[in-house]
Design a protein around this motif. Structure first.
Motif, PDB file in Angstrom:
ATOM      1  N   ALA A  59      46.201  29.936  19.335  1.00 40.25           N
ATOM      2  CA  ALA A  59      46.082  31.430  19.959  1.00 40.25           C
ATOM      3  C   ALA A  59      45.206  32.422  19.693  1.00 40.25           C
ATOM      4  O   ALA A  59      45.036  33.397  19.808  1.00 40.25           O
ATOM      5  N   ARG A  60      45.394  32.680  18.104  1.00 36.44           N
ATOM      6  CA  ARG A  60      45.318  33.460  17.500  1.00 36.44           C
ATOM      7  C   ARG A  60      43.770  33.686  17.404  1.00 36.44           C
ATOM      8  O   ARG A  60      42.888  34.830  17.345  1.00 36.44           O
ATOM      9  N   LEU A  61      42.590  31.975  17.040  1.00 36.32           N
ATOM     10  CA  LEU A  61      41.475  32.464  17.473  1.00 36.32           C
ATOM     11  C   LEU A  61      41.147  33.561  18.739  1.00 36.32           C
ATOM     12  O   LEU A  61      40.250  33.943  18.460  1.00 36.32           O
ATOM     13  N   TYR A  62      41.531  32.469  19.805  1.00 38.08           N
ATOM     14  CA  TYR A  62      41.182  32.994  20.544  1.00 38.08           C
ATOM     15  C   TYR A  62      41.390  34.846  20.797  1.00 38.08           C
ATOM     16  O   TYR A  62      40.873  35.774  21.647  1.00 38.08           O
ATOM     17  N   ASP A  63      42.314  35.112  21.058  1.00 38.85           N
ATOM     18  CA  ASP A  63      42.778  36.679  20.717  1.00 38.85           C
ATOM     19  C   ASP A  63      41.794  37.216  20.094  1.00 38.85           C
ATOM     20  O   ASP A  63      42.042  38.319  20.725  1.00 38.85           O
ATOM     21  N   ARG A  64      41.296  36.629  18.939  1.00 39.71           N
ATOM     22  CA  ARG A  64      40.439  37.578  17.831  1.00 39.71           C
ATOM     23  C   ARG A  64      39.113  37.940  18.339  1.00 39.71           C
ATOM     24  O   ARG A  64      38.697  37.920  18.283  1.00 39.71           O
ATOM     25  N   LEU A  65      38.842  36.594  19.149  1.00 29.06           N
ATOM     26  CA  LEU A  65      37.406  36.653  19.963  1.00 29.06           C
ATOM     27  C   LEU A  65      37.438  37.219  21.280  1.00 29.06           C
ATOM     28  O   LEU A  65      36.917  38.425  21.568  1.00 29.06           O
ATOM     29  N   LEU A  66      38.667  37.449  21.986  1.00 32.73           N
ATOM     30  CA  LEU A  66      38.716  38.506  22.677  1.00 32.73           C
ATOM     31  C   LEU A  66      38.297  40.095  22.319  1.00 32.73           C
ATOM     32  O   LEU A  66      37.869  40.854  22.981  1.00 32.73           O
ATOM     33  N   ARG A  67      39.150  39.695  21.362  1.00 33.33           N
ATOM     34  CA  ARG A  67      38.687  41.594  20.975  1.00 33.33           C
ATOM     35  C   ARG A  67      37.709  41.615  19.926  1.00 33.33           C
ATOM     36  O   ARG A  67      36.870  42.777  20.155  1.00 33.33           O
ATOM     37  N   ASP A  68      36.878  40.602  19.860  1.00 29.91           N
ATOM     38  CA  ASP A  68      35.294  40.977  18.804  1.00 29.91           C
ATOM     39  C   ASP A  68      34.725  41.007  19.740  1.00 29.91           C
ATOM     40  O   ASP A  68      33.433  41.714  20.018  1.00 29.91           O
ATOM     41  N   ALA A  69      34.511  40.524  20.856  1.00 27.13           N
ATOM     42  CA  ALA A  69      33.732  40.241  22.158  1.00 27.13           C
ATOM     43  C   ALA A  69      33.573  41.457  22.895  1.00 27.13           C
ATOM     44  O   ALA A  69      32.925  41.474  23.243  1.00 27.13           O
ATOM     45  N   ALA A  70      34.811  42.192  22.660  1.00 23.24           N
ATOM     46  CA  ALA A  70      34.785  43.626  23.432  1.00 23.24           C
ATOM     47  C   ALA A  70      34.617  44.786  22.543  1.00 23.24           C
ATOM     48  O   ALA A  70      34.066  45.999  22.527  1.00 23.24           O
ATOM     49  N   GLU A  71      34.126  44.136  20.911  1.00 24.57           N
ATOM     50  CA  GLU A  71      33.222  45.280  20.336  1.00 24.57           C
ATOM     51  C   GLU A  71      32.186  45.172  19.723  1.00 24.57           C
ATOM     52  O   GLU A  71      31.090  45.622  20.794  1.00 24.57           O
ATOM     53  N   ASP A  72      31.961  44.087  18.671  1.00 26.93           N
ATOM     54  CA  ASP A  72      30.723  43.665  17.967  1.00 26.93           C
ATOM     55  C   ASP A  72      30.121  42.901  18.378  1.00 26.93           C
ATOM     56  O   ASP A  72      28.962  42.151  17.447  1.00 26.93           O
ATOM     57  N   GLY A  73      31.009  41.795  19.315  1.00 28.83           N
ATOM     58  CA  GLY A  73      30.196  40.495  19.009  1.00 28.83           C
ATOM     59  C   GLY A  73      30.719  39.460  18.467  1.00 28.83           C
ATOM     60  O   GLY A  73      31.633  39.950  16.769  1.00 28.83           O
ATOM     61  N   PRO A  74      31.473  37.898  18.561  1.00 23.81           N
ATOM     62  CA  PRO A  74      32.461  37.395  17.794  1.00 23.81           C
ATOM     63  C   PRO A  74      31.530  37.072  16.289  1.00 23.81           C
ATOM     64  O   PRO A  74      30.210  37.065  16.202  1.00 23.81           O
ATOM     65  N   ASP A  75      32.773  36.793  15.170  1.00 27.28           N
ATOM     66  CA  ASP A  75      31.770  36.083  13.767  1.00 27.28           C
ATOM     67  C   ASP A  75      32.117  34.901  14.866  1.00 27.28           C
ATOM     68  O   ASP A  75      31.905  33.716  15.071  1.00 27.28           O
TER      69      ASP A  75
END
Length: 478
Positions: free
Chosen positions: A263-279
């Motif tokens: 769940a934490r990984l998914y939350d982080r990906l949602l946030r990063d996808a809305a900004e500079d893209g995922p790691d």
């Protein structure tokens, strides 16, 4: 075409192959993994011009010509902006001028058999015959007898699976089913290809996830809502006739995270996808986790899981820049299965409710990894030689590399994996001929009785794909 094509040259073995082939030649075709556009069948529109039918969409052809300096623009391939720079006849002429490049390739075999066997065109291809063949083909595709549905009947296709996004409305499948193409006699069914919403490295991943939530009515702000949306769409596909999922991940890596960590990984990906893209590491871990989640869902809903990593997509940067993704620049890469699949197999590999069909573009993995895995785990099945290896030599090597470890009954028969609708019967015929040749050698060497070889030939051609893909109600009996 020579009736003994692709059979062994030795007269004794060839005679055995001929007898085995007689057992399978007329069996219906099962196509459980392919990419025919369901809209073409639903709308039953006339096939396009010869260049658009055979050349422009066929990466086997366009990449070979490009390797010799012939721009895809000259073959009618649209540029990234959708503009076409060569007319159909011009593109066909360019192709025929360079037909010699395909000597000895499976592309030549497929095309010549399609032209002769389906369209009755037997003139040799070349610069001098380009216009005559074009006109002959153009007259054929204008005939109602060569409409897609008529050809579907003529080809003897019993089941044709398409590949469809989780965001697809499935309206074309609904139309086919409503018009009588959803019954047991002839079926066109969807396949759940989840990559659009399970691969965060895709530029449109976030938009696709949001759209998935709109379709299903689930809250995509939570990992549990996301998984529920995936499960809901899988059920929608099952109701439309689907029996399988399809996963085209870059690697075979799987993971088995604790729910809170996922769940934490998914939350982080949602946030990063809305900004500079995922790691990239996060994207890889998420894809790995979703493969294991998909296996869990398959245990629950019975959909057969297909996994085919091992392609470096869009390796040629020019082709990608000028023509977009999937324009013929993909290259096979080495892939690890033994270690990468361990998290998934530790959980589900011994569960007979899971059917995991593995394909690879890493040919060296057939005997080293995939055949031994299929020869141990009840859930693992070995898919056929695929993409770069669905050729006569590739198929022969496949049987030689896998049979001693996995046998025949841990494999799934043949699938054509094609977007070129007219090539489906040809590709199946090539596979049946090659398998009969391999079995004939076993008979000639006194390693397999002739009656058992005939049974194996029938199983490989027809029964195994039906059984593995649960197209016969799920029975495990061969």
């Amino acid at each position: 075409m020579d009736q003994d094509r692709l059979f062994p040259a030795d007269p004794t073995t060839r005679a055995i192959a001929r007898e085995l082939y007689a057992e399978v030649r007329g069996l219906p075709l099962i196509s459980p993994h392919g990419h025919v556009d369901p809209a073409m069948l639903a709308d039953d529109v006339a096939l396009p011009d010869p260049a658009a039918l055979f050349v422009t969409p066929d990466h086997y052809l366009t990449r070979m010509l490009y390797s010799q300096g012939i721009s895809p623009l000259r073959l009618g391939v649209p540029d990234r902006d959708g503009r076409v720079h060569a007319g159909p006849r011009e593109a066909w002429r360019t192709f025929c001028e360079h037909w010699y490049l395909f000597r000895g390739t499976p592309s030549r075999l497929w095309l010549e058999e399609s032209l002769a066997g389906i369209f009755g065109v037997t003139r040799p291809l070349g610069p001098a015959t380009a216009d005559e063949v074009y006109d002959e083909l153009a007259a054929r595709v204008a005939d109602p007898e060569f409409r897609p549905r008529a050809l579907l009947r003529r080809f003897g296709i019993e089941v044709l699976a398409t590949t469809d996004s989780p965001l697809d409305s499935l309206e074309h499948h609904a139309k086919l089913a409503a018009e009588g193409w959803g019954g047991p006699g002839k079926r066109v069914i969807p396949t759940f290809r989840s990559d659009a919403v399970t691969d965060p490295s895709r530029p449109d991943w976030l938009a696709s996830v949001i759209r998935l939530g709109e379709i299903t009515g689930n809250d995509m702000g939570s990992y549990s809502g996301y998984l529920a949306a995936l499960a809901r769409r899988r059920e929608d596909f099952k109701r439309a006739g689907a029996t399988a999922t399809d996963h085209g991940t870059p690697t075979a890596q799987t993971a088995d995270l604790e729910p809170a960590g996922a769940a934490r990984l998914y939350d982080r990906l949602l946030r990063d996808a809305a900004e500079d893209g995922p790691d990239p590491a996060d994207a890889e871990l998420f894809r790995a986790q979703l493969l294991t989640e998909s296996a869990r869902m398959s245990v629950d809903d019975g959909l057969v899981m297909q996994l085919h990593p091992g392609a470096q997509r869009n390796h040629d940067r020019y082709l990608y820049a000028e023509f977009g993704p999937d324009s013929g620049g993909d290259i096979p890469v080495a892939t690890d299965y033994v270690h990468a699949l361990r998290p998934l197999l530790d959980r589900f590999g011994d569960d007979p409710r899971l059917r995991l069909v593995l394909f690879t573009l890493d040919e060296s993995a057939y005997s080293r990894e995939l055949a031994p895995l299929a020869g141990v785990y009840p859930a693992v099945y070995l898919g056929p030689p695929w993409w770069f290896y669905d050729s006569p030599e590739g198929m022969r090597r496949y049987r030689e590399l896998t049979t001693e470890t996995a046998g025949f009954y841990n494999t799934v028969g043949f699938n054509d994996d094609t977007r070129a609708f007219p090539s489906i019967p040809v590709r199946h015929d090539v596979a049946r001929r090659v398998d009969c040749g391999f079995l004939a050698r076993l008979v000639a060497e006194e390693r397999l009785p002739a009656d058992e070889a005939a049974e194996v030939a029938r199983d490989l051609a027809y029964r195994l794909p039906k059984r593995t893909y649960r197209l016969d109600g799920g029975s495990d009996a061969p």
